[in-house]
Design a protein around this motif. Sequence first.
Motif, PDB file in Angstrom:
ATOM      1  N   VAL A 122      -8.774  -0.988  14.386  1.00 27.98           N
ATOM      2  CA  VAL A 122      -7.472  -0.337  14.442  1.00 27.98           C
ATOM      3  C   VAL A 122      -7.666   1.143  14.161  1.00 27.98           C
ATOM      4  O   VAL A 122      -8.318   1.523  13.201  1.00 27.98           O
ATOM      5  N   GLU A 123      -7.097   1.960  15.013  1.00 27.56           N
ATOM      6  CA  GLU A 123      -7.167   3.404  14.812  1.00 27.56           C
ATOM      7  C   GLU A 123      -6.155   3.806  13.748  1.00 27.56           C
ATOM      8  O   GLU A 123      -5.027   3.330  13.736  1.00 27.56           O
ATOM      9  N   THR A 124      -6.550   4.690  12.864  1.00 28.10           N
ATOM     10  CA  THR A 124      -5.643   5.196  11.848  1.00 28.10           C
ATOM     11  C   THR A 124      -4.831   6.334  12.430  1.00 28.10           C
ATOM     12  O   THR A 124      -5.384   7.285  12.976  1.00 28.10           O
ATOM     13  N   LEU A 125      -3.516   6.213  12.324  1.00 25.17           N
ATOM     14  CA  LEU A 125      -2.645   7.263  12.829  1.00 25.17           C
ATOM     15  C   LEU A 125      -2.784   8.509  11.958  1.00 25.17           C
ATOM     16  O   LEU A 125      -3.075   8.407  10.767  1.00 25.17           O
ATOM     17  N   PRO A 126      -2.582   9.689  12.530  1.00 22.85           N
ATOM     18  CA  PRO A 126      -2.612  10.909  11.715  1.00 22.85           C
ATOM     19  C   PRO A 126      -1.513  10.872  10.664  1.00 22.85           C
ATOM     20  O   PRO A 126      -0.516  10.147  10.792  1.00 22.85           O
TER      21      PRO A 126
ATOM     22  N   GLY B   9      -3.363   1.612  10.018  1.00 21.75           N
ATOM     23  CA  GLY B   9      -4.728   2.095  10.126  1.00 21.75           C
ATOM     24  C   GLY B   9      -5.735   1.159   9.512  1.00 21.75           C
ATOM     25  O   GLY B   9      -5.441   0.004   9.213  1.00 21.75           O
ATOM     26  N   ARG B  10      -6.941   1.672   9.331  1.00 16.18           N
ATOM     27  CA  ARG B  10      -8.043   0.878   8.795  1.00 16.18           C
ATOM     28  C   ARG B  10      -7.887   0.660   7.303  1.00 16.18           C
ATOM     29  O   ARG B  10      -7.263   1.445   6.605  1.00 16.18           O
ATOM     30  N   ASP B  11      -8.491  -0.411   6.826  1.00 15.57           N
ATOM     31  CA  ASP B  11      -8.431  -0.737   5.409  1.00 15.57           C
ATOM     32  C   ASP B  11      -9.150   0.308   4.557  1.00 15.57           C
ATOM     33  O   ASP B  11      -8.758   0.554   3.418  1.00 15.57           O
ATOM     34  N   GLU B  12     -10.200   0.922   5.100  1.00 14.21           N
ATOM     35  CA  GLU B  12     -10.931   1.944   4.355  1.00 14.21           C
ATOM     36  C   GLU B  12     -10.051   3.164   4.096  1.00 14.21           C
ATOM     37  O   GLU B  12     -10.086   3.750   3.012  1.00 14.21           O
ATOM     38  N   ASP B  13      -9.257   3.543   5.108  1.00 11.50           N
ATOM     39  CA  ASP B  13      -8.362   4.688   4.933  1.00 11.50           C
ATOM     40  C   ASP B  13      -7.227   4.365   3.967  1.00 11.50           C
ATOM     41  O   ASP B  13      -6.796   5.221   3.199  1.00 11.50           O
TER      42      ASP B  13
ATOM     43  N   GLY C 224      -2.016  -3.813   4.069  1.00  7.15           N
ATOM     44  CA  GLY C 224      -1.241  -2.706   4.603  1.00  7.15           C
ATOM     45  C   GLY C 224      -0.261  -2.076   3.645  1.00  7.15           C
ATOM     46  O   GLY C 224       0.584  -1.290   4.067  1.00  7.15           O
ATOM     47  N   GLU C 225      -0.345  -2.406   2.357  1.00  5.21           N
ATOM     48  CA  GLU C 225       0.541  -1.769   1.392  1.00  5.21           C
ATOM     49  C   GLU C 225      -0.218  -1.411   0.129  1.00  5.21           C
ATOM     50  O   GLU C 225      -1.203  -2.050  -0.224  1.00  5.21           O
ATOM     51  N   ILE C 226       0.260  -0.369  -0.536  1.00  6.90           N
ATOM     52  CA  ILE C 226      -0.359   0.121  -1.755  1.00  6.90           C
ATOM     53  C   ILE C 226       0.570  -0.225  -2.914  1.00  6.90           C
ATOM     54  O   ILE C 226       1.777   0.010  -2.839  1.00  6.90           O
ATOM     55  N   THR C 227      -0.001  -0.780  -3.966  1.00  5.24           N
ATOM     56  CA  THR C 227       0.752  -1.126  -5.166  1.00  5.24           C
ATOM     57  C   THR C 227       0.300  -0.211  -6.295  1.00  5.24           C
ATOM     58  O   THR C 227      -0.873  -0.151  -6.618  1.00  5.24           O
TER      59      THR C 227
END
Length: 114
Positions: A30-34, A62-66, A87-90
């Motif tokens: 998956v490409e990471t969007l800007p 985007g990617r999991d690394e980003d 896909g979410e940050i806690t």
Amino acid sequence: MAQQDWKKRLGVVYSTNPDFTYQTAQEETVETLPADRQRLIVRIDRRNRAGKQVTLIEGFRGRDEDLSALAKTLKTRLGVGGSAKDGEITIQGDFRDRVTELLVSMGYSAKRGN
């Protein structure tokens, strides 16, 4: 060595074809969007957390690394713990305003939720 990994081939029927090579399905990258095209929503969540409050950042594409790199940046700037998965940050605690300010200063299109 990759051809000899038998755990990935469990459930495969034996083939009598001498030229047969087992191929695993490749995951899509998956490409990471800007940052300016990301639409992030910052909200608070209290459900199933024994009364504790966490700040959720949803909508990252985007990617999991980003995603992990963005989570690490936010956690270090806020000085709190948290995690990044699915896909979410806690982020531990109620930091909706500060997280929104940080994301906007980093170039993301962030909006405060509830």
